[in-house]
Motif scaffolding. Structure first.
Motif, PDB file in Angstrom:
ATOM      1  N   ILE A  39      44.947  18.006  47.300  1.00 28.85           N
ATOM      2  CA  ILE A  39      45.813  19.028  46.887  1.00 28.85           C
ATOM      3  C   ILE A  39      47.248  18.416  46.663  1.00 28.85           C
ATOM      4  O   ILE A  39      47.846  17.897  47.100  1.00 28.85           O
ATOM      5  N   LEU A  40      47.646  18.946  45.220  1.00 29.23           N
ATOM      6  CA  LEU A  40      49.098  18.745  44.856  1.00 29.23           C
ATOM      7  C   LEU A  40      49.521  20.552  44.956  1.00 29.23           C
ATOM      8  O   LEU A  40      49.422  21.159  44.275  1.00 29.23           O
ATOM      9  N   ALA A  41      50.791  20.259  45.865  1.00 34.19           N
ATOM     10  CA  ALA A  41      51.353  21.640  46.065  1.00 34.19           C
ATOM     11  C   ALA A  41      52.817  21.608  45.384  1.00 34.19           C
ATOM     12  O   ALA A  41      53.463  20.848  45.970  1.00 34.19           O
ATOM     13  N   VAL A  42      52.824  22.356  44.532  1.00 31.16           N
ATOM     14  CA  VAL A  42      54.476  22.536  44.020  1.00 31.16           C
ATOM     15  C   VAL A  42      55.090  23.683  44.717  1.00 31.16           C
ATOM     16  O   VAL A  42      54.796  24.878  44.712  1.00 31.16           O
ATOM     17  N   SER A  43      56.194  23.225  45.545  1.00 38.17           N
ATOM     18  CA  SER A  43      56.826  24.318  46.398  1.00 38.17           C
ATOM     19  C   SER A  43      58.144  24.565  45.845  1.00 38.17           C
ATOM     20  O   SER A  43      59.078  23.754  45.737  1.00 38.17           O
ATOM     21  N   ALA A  44      58.514  25.960  46.323  1.00 34.72           N
ATOM     22  CA  ALA A  44      59.905  26.367  45.996  1.00 34.72           C
ATOM     23  C   ALA A  44      60.654  25.801  46.906  1.00 34.72           C
ATOM     24  O   ALA A  44      62.139  26.118  46.443  1.00 34.72           O
ATOM     25  N   HIS A  45      60.382  25.596  47.892  1.00 31.20           N
ATOM     26  CA  HIS A  45      61.408  25.036  49.081  1.00 31.20           C
ATOM     27  C   HIS A  45      61.716  23.543  49.056  1.00 31.20           C
ATOM     28  O   HIS A  45      62.386  22.996  50.057  1.00 31.20           O
ATOM     29  N   TRP A  46      61.261  22.833  47.998  1.00 27.32           N
ATOM     30  CA  TRP A  46      61.850  21.604  47.836  1.00 27.32           C
ATOM     31  C   TRP A  46      62.296  21.529  46.426  1.00 27.32           C
ATOM     32  O   TRP A  46      61.860  21.439  45.483  1.00 27.32           O
ATOM     33  N   GLU A  47      63.727  21.373  46.429  1.00 32.59           N
ATOM     34  CA  GLU A  47      64.768  21.255  45.071  1.00 32.59           C
ATOM     35  C   GLU A  47      65.339  20.145  45.143  1.00 32.59           C
ATOM     36  O   GLU A  47      65.903  19.605  46.083  1.00 32.59           O
ATOM     37  N   THR A  48      64.977  19.350  43.887  1.00 29.45           N
ATOM     38  CA  THR A  48      65.660  18.024  43.605  1.00 29.45           C
ATOM     39  C   THR A  48      65.978  17.955  42.277  1.00 29.45           C
ATOM     40  O   THR A  48      65.737  18.813  41.252  1.00 29.45           O
ATOM     41  N   HIS A 110      57.263  24.949  54.507  1.00 31.70           N
ATOM     42  CA  HIS A 110      56.202  25.991  54.530  1.00 31.70           C
ATOM     43  C   HIS A 110      55.662  26.845  53.471  1.00 31.70           C
ATOM     44  O   HIS A 110      54.730  27.443  53.438  1.00 31.70           O
ATOM     45  N   GLY A 111      56.393  26.488  52.262  1.00 38.61           N
ATOM     46  CA  GLY A 111      56.038  26.971  51.018  1.00 38.61           C
ATOM     47  C   GLY A 111      54.668  26.456  50.766  1.00 38.61           C
ATOM     48  O   GLY A 111      53.806  27.226  50.111  1.00 38.61           O
ATOM     49  N   ALA A 112      54.335  25.115  51.140  1.00 42.35           N
ATOM     50  CA  ALA A 112      52.972  24.623  51.185  1.00 42.35           C
ATOM     51  C   ALA A 112      52.116  25.022  52.227  1.00 42.35           C
ATOM     52  O   ALA A 112      50.876  25.539  51.968  1.00 42.35           O
ATOM     53  N   GLY A 155      39.504  15.861  40.605  1.00 39.63           N
ATOM     54  CA  GLY A 155      39.125  16.523  42.016  1.00 39.63           C
ATOM     55  C   GLY A 155      40.315  16.837  42.720  1.00 39.63           C
ATOM     56  O   GLY A 155      40.424  17.117  43.941  1.00 39.63           O
ATOM     57  N   VAL A 156      41.569  17.026  42.072  1.00 45.34           N
ATOM     58  CA  VAL A 156      42.761  17.396  42.659  1.00 45.34           C
ATOM     59  C   VAL A 156      43.068  18.981  42.394  1.00 45.34           C
ATOM     60  O   VAL A 156      42.888  19.421  41.113  1.00 45.34           O
ATOM     61  N   LEU A 157      43.241  19.603  43.336  1.00 45.49           N
ATOM     62  CA  LEU A 157      43.758  21.142  43.332  1.00 45.49           C
ATOM     63  C   LEU A 157      45.329  21.270  43.272  1.00 45.49           C
ATOM     64  O   LEU A 157      45.942  20.695  44.085  1.00 45.49           O
ATOM     65  N   VAL A 158      45.762  22.012  42.165  1.00 45.79           N
ATOM     66  CA  VAL A 158      47.064  22.001  41.884  1.00 45.79           C
ATOM     67  C   VAL A 158      47.348  23.569  42.304  1.00 45.79           C
ATOM     68  O   VAL A 158      46.669  24.447  41.827  1.00 45.79           O
ATOM     69  N   VAL A 159      48.490  23.709  43.339  1.00 50.76           N
ATOM     70  CA  VAL A 159      48.824  24.850  43.975  1.00 50.76           C
ATOM     71  C   VAL A 159      50.339  25.167  43.661  1.00 50.76           C
ATOM     72  O   VAL A 159      51.108  24.307  43.820  1.00 50.76           O
ATOM     73  N   GLY A 160      50.618  26.245  42.813  1.00 54.65           N
ATOM     74  CA  GLY A 160      52.190  26.684  42.853  1.00 54.65           C
ATOM     75  C   GLY A 160      52.295  27.349  44.036  1.00 54.65           C
ATOM     76  O   GLY A 160      51.619  28.558  44.194  1.00 54.65           O
ATOM     77  N   SER A 161      53.505  27.311  44.672  1.00 55.99           N
ATOM     78  CA  SER A 161      53.756  28.369  45.779  1.00 55.99           C
ATOM     79  C   SER A 161      55.288  28.694  45.828  1.00 55.99           C
ATOM     80  O   SER A 161      56.224  28.058  45.858  1.00 55.99           O
ATOM     81  N   GLY A 162      55.705  30.004  45.292  1.00 56.90           N
ATOM     82  CA  GLY A 162      56.926  30.632  45.001  1.00 56.90           C
ATOM     83  C   GLY A 162      56.742  31.972  45.455  1.00 56.90           C
ATOM     84  O   GLY A 162      56.246  32.682  46.382  1.00 56.90           O
ATOM     85  N   HIS A 163      57.259  32.814  44.506  1.00 58.10           N
ATOM     86  CA  HIS A 163      57.264  34.369  44.485  1.00 58.10           C
ATOM     87  C   HIS A 163      57.375  34.979  43.382  1.00 58.10           C
ATOM     88  O   HIS A 163      58.316  34.386  42.685  1.00 58.10           O
ATOM     89  N   MET A 164      56.509  36.129  43.061  1.00 60.37           N
ATOM     90  CA  MET A 164      56.786  36.689  41.638  1.00 60.37           C
ATOM     91  C   MET A 164      58.121  37.387  41.510  1.00 60.37           C
ATOM     92  O   MET A 164      58.795  37.149  40.504  1.00 60.37           O
ATOM     93  N   THR A 165      58.743  37.634  42.588  1.00 61.20           N
ATOM     94  CA  THR A 165      60.324  38.238  42.924  1.00 61.20           C
ATOM     95  C   THR A 165      60.665  37.755  43.843  1.00 61.20           C
ATOM     96  O   THR A 165      60.035  37.696  44.922  1.00 61.20           O
TER      97      THR A 165
END
Length: 255
Positions: A39-48, A110-112, A155-165
């Motif tokens: 799983i590749l999780a793109v999280s709003a809680h990691w900013e770089t 926790h976003g992921a 075979g990799v699941l891409v997941v974005g985790s943030g918020h619509m608002t």
């Protein structure tokens, strides 16, 4: 097969332990798909400043929140990492003109792990997290997602985790007028469903964009997910609704 791409409005950290309509939707999200290799999780809680990937073989569970019940801080999501895959993804990004680095120390925030805890409660699938770059625009994040497309065939699941608002001030102080959040939500949902990717890349021009997202971090994972979905994606609403009247809980699956 080609795996789908998900975007989750991940809600409160309490969603890690609360059954509700949204966590129920997350729990059944992968029912018709095989188990991914990673799983590749793109999280709003990691900013770089530049895209960064977790490269630990055993990433820690980060409890990046404050003032919640003790039980929440005892929770662990002990999924393994995959340093080799993280390095391969970084190379793929380099090859498409996107500078990226691997961080061998960073854990999973926790976003992921909040949505993944419902999707894969056994934590038996390796997880790599990918950061967002709030100082870079929507077009950068769409391009970042585009560079990840081939992972779906591997075979990799891409997941974005943030918020619509995501205006926590309005949420905490119980703003009476929810119309701006709803207007932005409706604009965004319309563009997602009809594939208006250029509009999404220029999302700051949407109605009430700055009130819906005083900072961009929680919108950017959606743009990465849209990019990873490819040019001819089909979007399906996984769940919607609001918490606190102004935090839109829209989640989508892209195929």
């Amino acid at each position: 097969m080609k795996f789908p791409v998900f975007f989750f409005s991940h809600g409160s950290p309490m969603f890690a332990v609360e059954h509700n309509e949204w966590t129920d939707a997350w729990a059944t999200a992968m029912a018709k798909f095989p188990v991914p290799l990673a799983i590749l999780a793109v999280s709003a809680h990691w900013e770089t400043a530049i895209p960064s990937l977790t490269g630990s073989a055993a990433p820690e569970t980060i409890h990046d929140f404050y003032g919640f019940p003790p039980e929440l801080y005892r929770l662990q999501y002990p999924a393994k990492g995959n340093p080799g895959l993280a390095a391969d993804i970084a190379k793929t990004l380099h090859d498409t003109g996107i500078k990226a680095v691997v961080d061998e120390d960073r854990g999973i925030d926790h976003g992921a792990w909040v949505p993944l805890r419902w999707m894969y409660p056994n934590a038996d699938i390796p997880v790599i997290e990918l950061s967002v770059q709030p100082r870079m625009d929507g077009a950068h994040h769409i391009k970042l997602g585009r560079a990840l497309q081939l992972l779906r065939e591997q075979g990799v699941l891409v997941v974005g985790s943030g918020h619509m608002t995501h205006n926590l001030r309005d949420y905490m102080y119980g703003v009476e007028d929810a119309r701006p959040a709803k207007a932005f939500r409706n604009w965004t949902r319309d563009r997602i469903m009809r594939g208006a990717v250029d509009d999404l890349a220029g999302w700051t021009k949407a109605p009430h964009a700055m009130q819906a997202h005083p900072t961009p971090d929680h919108f950017l994972p959606l743009l990465v997910a849209v990019g990873a979905a490819g040019e001819d994606y089909t979007a399906r609403q996984l769940c919607d609704g609001y918490t606190g009247r102004v935090l839109a809980m829209d989640s989508f699956i892209f195929e």
